[in-house]
Scaffold this active site. Structure first.
Site, PDB file in Angstrom:
ATOM      1  N   LYS A  30      11.014  -3.402 -16.262  1.00  0.00           N
ATOM      2  CA  LYS A  30      11.391  -4.483 -17.180  1.00  0.00           C
ATOM      3  C   LYS A  30      12.883  -4.409 -17.511  1.00  0.00           C
ATOM      4  O   LYS A  30      13.588  -5.401 -17.428  1.00  0.00           O
ATOM      5  CB  LYS A  30      10.544  -4.346 -18.448  1.00  0.00           C
ATOM      6  N   ARG A 100       9.927  -2.580 -26.791  1.00  0.00           N
ATOM      7  CA  ARG A 100       8.863  -2.642 -25.775  1.00  0.00           C
ATOM      8  C   ARG A 100       9.002  -1.494 -24.787  1.00  0.00           C
ATOM      9  O   ARG A 100      10.104  -1.069 -24.461  1.00  0.00           O
ATOM     10  CB  ARG A 100       8.953  -3.942 -24.974  1.00  0.00           C
ATOM     11  N   GLY A 109      -0.220  -3.521 -20.534  1.00  0.00           N
ATOM     12  CA  GLY A 109      -1.005  -3.332 -21.753  1.00  0.00           C
ATOM     13  C   GLY A 109      -1.347  -1.884 -22.089  1.00  0.00           C
ATOM     14  O   GLY A 109      -2.066  -1.629 -23.042  1.00  0.00           O
ATOM     15  N   MET A 111       0.808   0.662 -22.876  1.00  0.00           N
ATOM     16  CA  MET A 111       1.666   1.320 -23.876  1.00  0.00           C
ATOM     17  C   MET A 111       1.966   0.343 -25.019  1.00  0.00           C
ATOM     18  O   MET A 111       1.477  -0.768 -25.034  1.00  0.00           O
ATOM     19  CB  MET A 111       2.934   1.813 -23.205  1.00  0.00           C
ATOM     20  N   ARG A 358       9.494 -11.224 -12.655  1.00  0.00           N
ATOM     21  CA  ARG A 358       8.992 -10.190 -11.746  1.00  0.00           C
ATOM     22  C   ARG A 358       8.367 -10.881 -10.541  1.00  0.00           C
ATOM     23  O   ARG A 358       8.044 -12.070 -10.598  1.00  0.00           O
ATOM     24  CB  ARG A 358       7.973  -9.291 -12.435  1.00  0.00           C
ATOM     25  N   HIS A 480     -26.343  -0.277   9.289  1.00  0.00           N
ATOM     26  CA  HIS A 480     -26.505  -1.241  10.366  1.00  0.00           C
ATOM     27  C   HIS A 480     -26.164  -2.650   9.890  1.00  0.00           C
ATOM     28  O   HIS A 480     -25.400  -3.383  10.527  1.00  0.00           O
ATOM     29  CB  HIS A 480     -27.951  -1.179  10.883  1.00  0.00           C
ATOM     30  N   SER A 804     -12.627   7.658  22.945  1.00  0.00           N
ATOM     31  CA  SER A 804     -12.640   6.694  21.846  1.00  0.00           C
ATOM     32  C   SER A 804     -13.300   7.380  20.662  1.00  0.00           C
ATOM     33  O   SER A 804     -14.434   7.850  20.767  1.00  0.00           O
ATOM     34  CB  SER A 804     -13.429   5.447  22.261  1.00  0.00           C
ATOM     35  N   CYS A 871     -13.088   3.442  17.707  1.00  0.00           N
ATOM     36  CA  CYS A 871     -13.965   2.276  17.631  1.00  0.00           C
ATOM     37  C   CYS A 871     -14.937   2.354  16.457  1.00  0.00           C
ATOM     38  O   CYS A 871     -15.813   1.519  16.319  1.00  0.00           O
ATOM     39  CB  CYS A 871     -14.712   2.062  18.935  1.00  0.00           C
ATOM     40  N   TYR A 891      -4.875   2.475  20.892  1.00  0.00           N
ATOM     41  CA  TYR A 891      -5.390   1.250  20.282  1.00  0.00           C
ATOM     42  C   TYR A 891      -6.424   1.553  19.204  1.00  0.00           C
ATOM     43  O   TYR A 891      -6.965   2.661  19.142  1.00  0.00           O
ATOM     44  CB  TYR A 891      -6.018   0.328  21.355  1.00  0.00           C
TER      45      TYR A 891
HETATM   46  C1  PEP Z   1     -19.209   5.523  15.731  1.00  0.00           C
HETATM   47  O1  PEP Z   1     -20.027   6.420  15.592  1.00  0.00           O
HETATM   48  O2  PEP Z   1     -18.108   5.489  15.146  1.00  0.00           O
HETATM   49  C2  PEP Z   1     -19.499   4.378  16.602  1.00  0.00           C
HETATM   50  C3  PEP Z   1     -18.591   3.462  16.848  1.00  0.00           C
HETATM   51  O3  PEP Z   1     -20.763   4.286  17.098  1.00  0.00           O
HETATM   52  P1  PEP Z   1     -22.022   3.741  16.276  1.00  0.00           P
HETATM   53  O4  PEP Z   1     -21.509   3.157  14.998  1.00  0.00           O
HETATM   54  O5  PEP Z   1     -22.674   2.751  17.152  1.00  0.00           O
HETATM   55  O6  PEP Z   1     -22.810   4.979  16.089  1.00  0.00           O
END
Ligand code: PEP
Ligand code: MG
Length: 917
Positions: A30, A100, A109, A111, A358, A480, A804, A871, A891
């Site tokens: 401030k 202030r 809010g 202090m 701000r 799932h 992966s 993944c 990736y």
């Molecule tokens: C994992 O285990 O991170 C994965 C991608 O496989 P799944 O979620 O199908 O077990």
């Protein structure tokens, strides 16, 4: 030892300032911004900032002040008196002060603040003489005594405010309801009563000396840095206690001195849509807090902000000169800060004063539009534009949303039933169904449905596809339901433990209400809210342009701004972004969102389509190799057709296909009726089938016969899948497409497992290429999703051409936390701060992160060109994406609707590399 500079007080006002916006650590946010505004020549009430160093010194020296603080504060007051043309404590021309807090980071809010310092029996009369009427003067006085009594003298205790009780009693005695109905005399009496209360509670007279008041307020602000609220806030927001707060002492200006006064707040651009229009509200003859408190309805700032046909009077019409000045100032501020500003102002006797500026908070829509338009106009550079958009905010642009007004009405009307995990963002409204078959059937008739399950499994996939949204009572962020819903870009509220679902009676009990199959239900996957009844849903424009192709790019400004920011982001990022997709449709969607390939194609979902599940079950239940081979032969053409579709959709891009992974019992029927129906189909006895099903059940299926362990025991399954992949690859390659298959073996813990599976894949490839007279290049690799795989990654890399990281299972196994059951207690862990976030949603860097780093380094040590990706669900989480960039992965792979988030997060990671912010 606390370090403290010689200069402890920094003045601002009258077009000059000793500080600037870069001095936030010393002057707080401030103070630094007030100094910056003052030196830009913007009218701010003159004042000074006492540095954060003084706060720390005060805390460290038993609440004493450094020796020279008094003289510097007195000098600061003298300077501001000169600039404002009044005198602090003077009976004829009194100047009042505000005190202030203001830390380096905003702590709204948390202090303390004290306003109207300097009022006593003499100066209140001076205030009347200098333009304020008597009511205004005594109202200011009674507010001051109350605030000072509460904050400095601590008359108030936790549950009740005795000043409020006196105010209430006064209104009752006068027979009025509103504070504003009390007269000047009433308020004068109240001041006396308030002071008597102070004497009674503290044993001392209320201090009339302005300097005693000022020092009391300054010390109270220092002390408030250490109050319990502020400490809790700092803990939650990672703000170090060593920062301390600055104290801003500033001349008071009044928006409530009469009808030539006003106060308001404004945004330099629309914070919801980002439109470049000056947007705000004001109240005539009011104090700043009245605008925020909602006691009176504020009026629009300008004519363009008025609702059509409204009789409201805008500031532009009522205070045209002040409005014109405000317009010049806001443009100046926006140009100066090069960002959208949130400003506060007060008009006293038709003179405009700026109280605060701000960077304004904004929605995802506004963030993208403002960044895109500012970079186009040259106000900011490309790097800044990309960094201005929080990757997580992009999800707002992609998902259907509830009509905001309708949702608020539903909640105000008591229709909020429960809250679960916000597992798959987006809004969905539809009729309740309790199983996948009903979902498919009802959807085919054109009904919109919400699939409500205790939890979902792969056999629910078609029902999940057919439903608008999915609601479960069990399961966490990687259950799932959550994983699949996010993959489909579907709304999902998971793990909503308050739901009592009864499949038999077709009822859902929650919050004392009973909903039946067919009743309307709405779920908000962004907030986890479950709401009774129907709420209108609006589709995202980006989906309409990119996916549905029902709108053109020219028609959608949101789409054009989004594309602009995404293109810029791609120019900065070095990390690749792939997608997790199991069907040609999902692959196409992901590609349109910018995916550079498939990082994970889970083949098990394909097993449930149409009649194939019968063949799959036949295969599982076969007791001989020949029987299994016969069933597998039925599945092969169907799998091949799926892969062909995916290869076509991903022409030119790599496609990682994973061999079968889930425990086999997930494919089997469990109820007696279903077992009997299958027995009849397969022409075996129901009892025999029941025994087979029972034999396949496991006490801990997640650690049971799944992943490559299936292919080790039943090599013909891997062989069939490999054959389907290579036959599809050759067919599509012959059509002229570029096919780049990568075959991935799951749940490997020992290099020998991979070696065995790899041999099957390679032998099959060789056979297929010979039979078909053509070949394609391909890779064989593995998931790293068990701690042993990470620990022995150097050995595993001897057999793998790519890794992966399956961080869903790696988190489960490293933390010893079941991904399907953790939802029941993990929220408490997060609430208690044991983990800063759900480790299934944000990668646990200190634990699982070490395994990822180790697996990466050991793998690359063996094979320098090893391709490495991730993944697990973390591939779409910005903080985890940043970690993957830091480790050096090639990736990340995430569900189609997260692809833009990951692209932007990867750009942020590249741009912030090495920065210490
Ligand atoms: C994992 O285990 O991170 C994965 C991608 O496989 P799944 O979620 O199908 O077990
Ligand atoms: Mg896994």
């Amino acid at each position: 030892m606390i370090e403290i500079g010689e200069k402890k007080v920094y003045c601002f006002g009258g077009g000059k300032a000793e500080g600037n916006a870069g001095m936030k650590s010393l002057l707080g946010g401030k103070g630094a911004n007030l100094a910056e505004m003052a030196s830009l020549g913007i009218p701010v009430p003159a004042g000074f900032t006492i540095t954060t160093e003084v706060c720390n010194w005060f805390g460290d020296h038993d609440r004493k002040h450094p020796d020279d603080l008094r003289s510097q504060v007195e000098e600061g007051v003298a300077i501001l008196e000169k600039q404002m043309g009044g005198l602090f404590g003077d009976a004829s021309n009194p100047l009042l002060l505000s005190v202030r807090s203001g830390a380096r980071a905003s702590m709204p809010g948390m202090m303390d603040t004290v306003l109207n310092i300097g009022l006593n029996e003499d100066t209140v009369k001076g205030l009347i003489g200098s333009g304020g009427d008597k009511r205004f003067a005594y109202d200011s006085y009674r507010r001051f005594v109350q605030m000072f009594g509460d904050v400095v003298l601590q008359v108030r205790d936790d549950d009740e405010d005795p000043f409020e009780e006196l105010l209430h009693a006064k209104k009752k005695a006068r027979g009025v309801e509103l504070d504003t109905d009390l007269t000047a005399d009433d308020l004068e009496e109240l001041v006396g009563e308030y002071k008597a209360l102070v004497k009674e509670k503290t044993g001392k007279d209320f201090p009339d000396d302005p300097w005693t008041q000022l020092w009391g307020a300054i010390d109270a602000v220092f002390l408030s840095w250490g109050n319990a609220r502020a400490e809790a806030y700092r803990r939650l927001n990672n703000i170090p206690g060593s920062w301390g707060t600055a104290v801003n002492v500033q001349a008071m200006v009044f928006g409530n001195m009469g009808d030539d006064c006003a106060t308001g707040v404004a945004f330099t651009r629309d914070p919801s849509t980002g439109e470049d229009r000056f947007y705000g509200e004001y109240l005539k003859n009011a104090q700043g807090e009245d605008v925020v408190a909602g006691i009176r309805t504020p009026q629009p700032l300008n004519i363009s902000g008025k609702a059509p046909g409204s009789t409201e009077v805008s500031l532009e019409e009522d205070f045209p000169e002040c409005y014109a000045e405000l317009v010049t100032i806001y443009k100046n501020l926006e140009d100066h800060y090069r960002d959208m500003q949130d400003i506060e102002f007060t008009i006293q006797n038709r003179r405009l004063w700026m109280l605060q500026t701000r960077n304004g908070k904004r929605t995802g829509f506004a963030a993208v539009r403002i960044a895109a338009e500012m970079v186009e106009s040259g106000m900011i550079d490309e790097k800044t534009a990309v960094l201005r958009v929080d990757p997580e905010q992009l999800t707002q642009l992609l998902l259907p949303v509830f009509d905001r007004k309708a949702k608020n009405e539903a909640i105000d009307g008591g229709r909020l039933l429960a809250k679960g995990l916000n597992a798959g963002p987006g809004a969905a409204t539809g009729k309740i169904v309790f199983n996948a078959e009903d979902a498919v059937e009802w959807a085919a008739k054109g009904e919109k449905v919400i699939l409500v399950r205790v939890e979902t499994s792969p056999e629910d996939i078609s029902g999940m596809h057919a439903a608008e949204g999915i609601l479960t009572s069990r399961g966490g962020m990687t259950s799932h339901a959550a994983v699949v819903a996010r993959g489909m870009g579907k709304s999902c509220v998971a793990g909503c433990g308050d739901l009592d679902i009864n499949y038999k009676s077709g009822e859902l009990k929650v919050s004392g209400r009973t909903l039946k199959k067919g009743d309307f239900l709405s779920i908000d996957g962004l907030t986890g809210e479950v709401i009774e009844g129907k709420i209108p849903v609006r589709p995202s424009e980006i989906v309409q342009v990119l996916i549905e192709e029902s709108m053109s790019a020219e028609e959608s400004q949101i789409f054009r701004n989004f594309t602009k920011i995404m293109d810029l982001a791609d120019g900065f990022r070095t990390l690749g972004v792939r997608t997790n997709a199991d069907s040609p449709t999902d692959s196409t969607v992901a590609r349109r969102f910018g995916a550079m390939g498939i990082g994970l194609c889970r083949t098990e979902h394909m097993f449930f389509d149409g009649d194939r599940i019968d063949a799959v079950r036949e295969m599982i239940l076969a007791e001989t190799v020949a029987g299994r081979a016969e069933a597998l032969a039925k599945i092969l053409p169907m799998q091949q057709a799926d892969f062909e579709g995916i290869f076509r959709a991903m022409d030119g891009l790599p496609v990682t296909i994973r061999a079968l992974d889930p425990p086999l019992h997930e494919f089997l029927p469990h109820s007696d009726a279903d077992i009997e129906a299958l027995a009849a189909k397969l022409d075996v006895s129901a009892d025999r089938l029941k025994t087979l099903v029972a034999n396949l059940s496991e006490s801990n299926p997640m650690l049971g016969h799944r992943g490559c362990r299936l292919g080790i025991v039943y090599p013909e399954i891997t062989a069939m899948q490999a054959r389907a992949i290579f036959q599809a690859a050759v067919v599509v390659a012959k059509e002229g497409a570029k096919v780049l298959p990568e075959v991935m073996i799951p749940l490997v813990g020992h290099v020998e497992e991979l070696k065995l599976q790899r041999k099957i894949v390679e032998d099959t490839a060789k056979a297929v290429f010979e039979e078909m007279g053509a070949r394609v290049d391909y890779l064989v690799g593995t998931m790293i999703e068990l701690p042993r795989a990470a620990l022995t990654a150097d050995e595993i890399a001897e057999e793998a051409q790519f890794f992966s990281f399956g961080t869903n299972d790696l988190t489960q196994t490293a933390l010893g936390l079941s991904r399907d059951d953790a939802g029941r207690f993990l929220p408490y862990y997060v609430e208690l701060g044991i983990y800063p976030a759900d480790p299934f949603a944000r990668l646990d860097r200190n634990g699982v992160g070490q395994l990822v780093r180790m697996g990466f380094e050991k793998g690359r040590a063996t094979r320098s060109d090893l391709k490495v990706g991730i993944c697990g669900e973390h591939g779409g989480d910005p903080s985890s994406v940043a970690f993957c960039h830091e480790v050096g992965l090639n990736y990340v792979s995430c569900s189609p609707y997260r692809v833009p988030v990951a692209r932007l997060a990867a750009a942020h990671a590249a741009l912030q590399e090495g920065s210490t912010d």
